[in-house]
Write an enzyme that holds these catalytic residues in place. Sequence first.
Site, mmCIF file in Angstrom:
data_model
loop_
_atom_site.group_PDB
_atom_site.id
_atom_site.type_symbol
_atom_site.label_atom_id
_atom_site.label_comp_id
_atom_site.label_asym_id
_atom_site.label_seq_id
_atom_site.Cartn_x
_atom_site.Cartn_y
_atom_site.Cartn_z
ATOM 1 N N GLY B 132 0.812 -1.220 0.000
ATOM 2 C CA GLY B 132 0.000 0.000 0.000
ATOM 3 C C GLY B 132 0.835 1.256 0.000
ATOM 4 C CB SER B 134 1.590 3.810 -5.912
ATOM 5 O OG SER B 134 2.918 3.532 -6.217
ATOM 6 C CD GLU B 249 14.786 -12.009 0.256
ATOM 7 O OE1 GLU B 249 15.151 -12.998 0.843
ATOM 8 O OE2 GLU B 249 13.696 -11.913 -0.331
ATOM 9 C CG ASN B 380 14.165 1.174 -14.555
ATOM 10 O OD1 ASN B 380 13.607 0.776 -13.527
ATOM 11 N ND2 ASN B 380 14.599 0.361 -15.502
ATOM 12 C CD GLU B 381 12.815 6.909 -16.365
ATOM 13 O OE1 GLU B 381 11.863 6.430 -15.713
ATOM 14 O OE2 GLU B 381 13.248 6.381 -17.404
#
Lengths: 378, 401
Positions: B132, B134, B249, B380-381
């Site tokens: 929980g 975004s 991990e 990824n930005e």
Amino acid sequence: MDLDFTSEQNMLRDAAAKFFQNECDYEKVKKIEESAEGYSPELWQKVAELGWTGLIFPEQYGGYGGSFMDLVIIQEEIGKAVFPSPFFSTVVQCGLLILEGGTEEQKTELLGRISDGSLIMSLAQYEPETDYSYESITMPARPEKDAYVLNGIKLFAMDANIAEKLIVAARAEDAGLTLFLVEAKAPGVKITKLPYVSSENACEVVFTDVRVPKKDILGTPGGACDLLEKMYAKAAVAKAAEMSGGCQAAIDMTAKYAREREQYGNPIGGYQAIQHFMANMLLSYDTLNNYLYRVTCMIDEGEDFSRDASALKAIANEAYRYVTERAVKIHGAIGTTREANIALFYRRAHPFSMSCGSTAYHYEKVAQKLLSEGLGSF
Amino acid sequence: MDFKLTEAQLALKKEYDDFFREEMKKAPPITFKGGLEATFSDEGYEFAKYMRKKLVEKGWYVQHWPEEYGGRNAPLIDQLIFNESVGYFGVPGIDGFGVGMFGPTVLLYGTEEQKKRILLPIARGEVQYCQGWSEPNAGSDLASLKTTAIKDGEYYIVNGQKTWTTGAHKADRMFLLARTNPAEKRSRGLSVFNVDLTLPGIEVRPIKYMDGAHIYNEVWFTDVKIHESERIGPENQGWGITRDTMNFERSGIGTFSRVRRQLELIVEYVKTTKRNGRYLYEDPLVRQKIGRLYAEMEAGRAQAYRIAWLQEKGNLRISPALASESKVYGTELTQRVADFALEIMGLSGNLEDSPWAPLQGAMINLYQSIIGNIICAGSNEIQRNIIAWVGCGLPRLKGQG
């Protein structure tokens, strides 16, 4: 699994880093580059005294019996320092060929002298119409009584201009591709240093009726392909180590510049365009570096590493070119000058990525193996 | 330095591989599409639950956890081998949210009572978690989230909306990040909660992915009462806890073994498929790309071993730069695999479910799902920002989070 270095290896790395810091900073590198010899005899002797030139050779031949990982550590530090020296041509290429193919007598004499720093050697293999393919080497070696007579042109024989002896790959008319030990000053040998982008000692060697006694064959007549193939698998890994070290130094240097250089009131390293370049550079380096250690362990553990040596060299080529190109870009106009330290790295990107096999050459080698053998267990 | 496995580790690897090779023969076709659909579609979820049960029976499900919470204190290297095998065979059923993220968080920050109550059901494979985090206006900028949890006696009253919640429609519980102090801004004033999704006032609404799959959801909270015993760690300290949750991990080793399997399939495909009169493998461009993908895969795998090794030596927390590197590299390599495969498949690559679809449509499915992976879990930005800040020591300017 143990992914740490031994304390001896850490000491070796620290000592090498300190040596370059004290004896050969980038200003010194630029001075050496401008000289006709392209190396410093004084530093070469010191390097020999430190034991690097004999690092990978067995003690019985005057070496130190080090592991391949030891060599990789030295190569990384050489790469960081962009140290101009005949280390790669003499110790890695010629040294490994002699170790693999030499007679006891040759090994004792030649490896002993490489180890003590008194012998510089060069491999003369490439020709105007041949690069990595052994099959395409055409230079003839004509048998004549107890000797062979060599005629032809070799290109990109590294450090031939300062070498005492050459290893020449030529096609013996009665046996096939063979390696010959040739005195650089033998009658009929003419050596010319070529202007090379990295200022490395790339030479043209012209052979005109050069007589080589049969006893100066390295390995067996017709046995060159196997020796070269074995040497290059290891040499590619050693070159990848030099490139990995170079990537690290270029990244450190560029990150420092990006933290200090201000535009629009901020350090340029605060801007995302720069940050994303730097992130990609670090990612390229980290993956290269970890793969390098993995392949090195395969060598030291006696596993079959040839597929991964090729894959590693291709990764090193891509990483070194990308990192150094972005590094100059982030430095801006100052990075394009002759005096810029970062330009030392950028000028090496192309020659290093062509050394021991281009990217395309190695991807094709990997593909050949994957297509014929599959990926295998992991 | 050596990358060698011990005899015992090799035996363990063989045990995993043999078991999964057999069990995966029972998987429905959707499982081989890979991605989240394999787990969260109705068809895929049944098999995922079946595999989860098997993994618990085998004692492999949370083997790296401490014994008192259902594990066997397995060394991280064992877990690494396990994850490689799981990735290679595409084994569904491991609740990445519960086992991989929230469990370790509770181990680190939970009270003894919470550890017993929360960890044991995860370890027994009885619950599925979702994340929980975004919200519609808090994606990459997670700290700007608005869902509130206001203290009222022994309870917190939660109001707000979460979105892109993977698998919420199958989940039993959620680990929730909400604002417990609305007077505080951004990363201050947030807390972490363990939420039972059957509580009154919680509504889960589906979001359909571009390929039609039901993976993501919106989760709405209207005056949901959560007992204070469900708060993990101190009140208003949820941001630091969440930063750790993000980095457990993260070697990403499973990604590289999955790519290995995909590359094997692609090699087989180019060897057996003719186009315009010649086999695909005869094309030098195809060969170049196969060589390249192998090299990139092995480089990434070596890096994943390094990350696992660092985790093994330290604690479960690793440098955020390395966690970000593994996410960026693994997802983008996977995208290159899909792009390359589709390029050589040509028109046939466009087929989804059809006998004409090469590799049962796995690559066109991957092409659609991987772009979601590249965006989710910290785009990824954003990951590249973190790599630059932490890994290269570059400054964060105002407004960069």
